[in-house]
Write an enzyme that holds these catalytic residues in place. Structure first.
Site, PDB file in Angstrom:
ATOM      1  N   SER A 175     -18.826  58.401  45.413  1.00 48.32           N
ATOM      2  CA  SER A 175     -19.180  57.317  44.546  1.00 48.32           C
ATOM      3  C   SER A 175     -18.076  57.022  43.506  1.00 48.32           C
ATOM      4  O   SER A 175     -17.173  56.510  43.980  1.00 48.32           O
ATOM      5  CB  SER A 175     -20.520  58.213  43.716  1.00 48.32           C
ATOM      6  OG  SER A 175     -21.196  57.358  42.867  1.00 48.32           O
ATOM      7  N   ASP A 223     -29.023  52.711  48.679  1.00 41.88           N
ATOM      8  CA  ASP A 223     -28.266  53.002  47.678  1.00 41.88           C
ATOM      9  C   ASP A 223     -27.948  51.593  46.961  1.00 41.88           C
ATOM     10  O   ASP A 223     -27.722  50.607  47.591  1.00 41.88           O
ATOM     11  CB  ASP A 223     -26.927  53.526  48.317  1.00 41.88           C
ATOM     12  CG  ASP A 223     -25.799  53.990  47.346  1.00 41.88           C
ATOM     13  OD1 ASP A 223     -25.989  53.706  46.156  1.00 41.88           O
ATOM     14  OD2 ASP A 223     -24.732  54.244  47.745  1.00 41.88           O
ATOM     15  N   HIS A 282     -28.116  57.337  47.693  1.00 42.45           N
ATOM     16  CA  HIS A 282     -26.682  57.772  46.952  1.00 42.45           C
ATOM     17  C   HIS A 282     -26.710  59.038  46.835  1.00 42.45           C
ATOM     18  O   HIS A 282     -27.646  59.726  46.341  1.00 42.45           O
ATOM     19  CB  HIS A 282     -26.743  56.726  45.919  1.00 42.45           C
ATOM     20  CG  HIS A 282     -25.364  56.939  45.308  1.00 42.45           C
ATOM     21  ND1 HIS A 282     -24.418  56.092  45.599  1.00 42.45           N
ATOM     22  CD2 HIS A 282     -24.588  57.892  44.271  1.00 42.45           C
ATOM     23  CE1 HIS A 282     -23.173  56.508  44.882  1.00 42.45           C
ATOM     24  NE2 HIS A 282     -23.420  57.446  44.038  1.00 42.45           N
TER      25      HIS A 282
END
Length: 314
Positions: free
Chosen positions: A158, A254, A284
């Site tokens: 991320s 995501d 995600h």
């Protein structure tokens, strides 16, 4: 395919805690929320024997805390300098401790997890500066840590994946040639405006929301204009040529899916060796987040693939 039922169960359990949406929290509340979710983590005994040690790296008048992980082995090990996710705001060494332990053992690497400065107390580019300084330090001192200086990689998930991409770009631009790879788990490769199709398709209901990403970006940057800086949005870099080989993971549900895929495509077109994995039915955070990683067979499988990719580069 539909969102994996195990993920849906985890999302339902998180919702039952009664927390407001992420974009309605203060940064302090978001961090407390992360700690609460971490408390639900079930330890994985297979990684209990990983050696762990903390230390400080001196960099330009400040000190950066790092945590090193090793499962032992013969000879100097490859090194992964790891940057945790959390939207540049909410993550820390603890939230990604399980993943770093697992990566060290499964891939046979020395993992150096970096406790970089967080926004909004330390806005862009403070955290990036810490990650770059830590990576340069590891490149210089890997041998002293039992690592192989010729096999130093960067990695992250991320926001941490974003930081890893930019560190690789900045090292290339500085003429540093020692970086051996990039492990990029669903990175944020571009600013949220204009939104991609995946931002709109997965705007809510699958974990990370579009409004949460806007909240993270607004806390991270000093001004929206910085979203045009490739050091914040690496997809805007003029060239991706000359980067080390990369392992890129994107997830079906995501908001960051499309930009991660676009970044992988641009690297490949620039001649970079890219291994791209698309995780169907996943959201995600599935591959490294402590409140998802231990429960998902797909996360363990992704860890195995990362480990194989690392070993293939030896």
């Amino acid at each position: 395919m539909p969102l994996d039922p195990r993920l849906q169960m985890l999302l339902d359990e998180a919702k039952a805690l009664g927390h407001p949406p992420a974009h309605e929290l203060t940064p302090e509340e978001a961090r407390v929320h992360r700690v609460e979710m971490m408390a639900r983590f079930v330890p994985m005994p297979e990684y209990a024997d990983v050696w762990v040690e903390e230390g400080m790296i001196a960099a330009e008048g400040r000190k950066i805390r790092v945590r090193a992980y090793s499962a032992g082995g013969d000879g100097p090990a490859p090194v992964v300098v790891f940057f945790h996710g959390g939207g540049w705001v909410a993550g820390n060494l603890e939230t990604h401790d399980p993943y770093c332990r697992a990566l060290a053992k499964e891939a046979g690497v020395l993992v150096v997890s970096v406790d970089y400065r967080l926004a909004p107390e330390h806005k862009f580019p403070a955290g990036l500066e810490d990650c770059l300084a830590a990576t340069e330090w590891v490149l210089e001192h890997a041998g002293e840590m039992g690592g192989d200086a010729s096999r130093v990689m960067v990695g992250g998930d991320s926001a941490g994946g974003t930081l890893a991409t930019v560190v690789a770009l900045l090292l290339r631009d500085k003429g540093v040639t020692g970086l051996a790879g990039q492990i990029l788990l669903y990175p944020a490769a571009a600013y949220y405006d204009p939104p991609t199709a995946s931002y709109l398709e997965n705007a809510e209901g699958n974990g990370l929301t579009r409004l949460a990403m806007i909240w993270f970006w607004d806390h991270y940057l000093n001004d929206k204009s910085e979203g045009k800086d490739f050091c914040a949005s690496p997809l805007l870099a003029e060239s991706l040529a000359g980067l080390p080989r990369a392992f890129v993971v994107t997830a079906e549900y995501d908001v960051l899916r499309d930009e991660g895929q676009a970044y992988a495509k641009r690297m490949a077109e620039a001649g970079v060796e890219v291994t791209e994995v698309f995780a169907e039915g996943m959201n995600h955070g599935f591959a490294a987040s402590a409140n998802e990683f231990p429960f998902l067979p797909q996360a363990k499988e992704m860890l195995r693939r990362v480990a194989e990719w690392v070993k293939a580069g030896r």
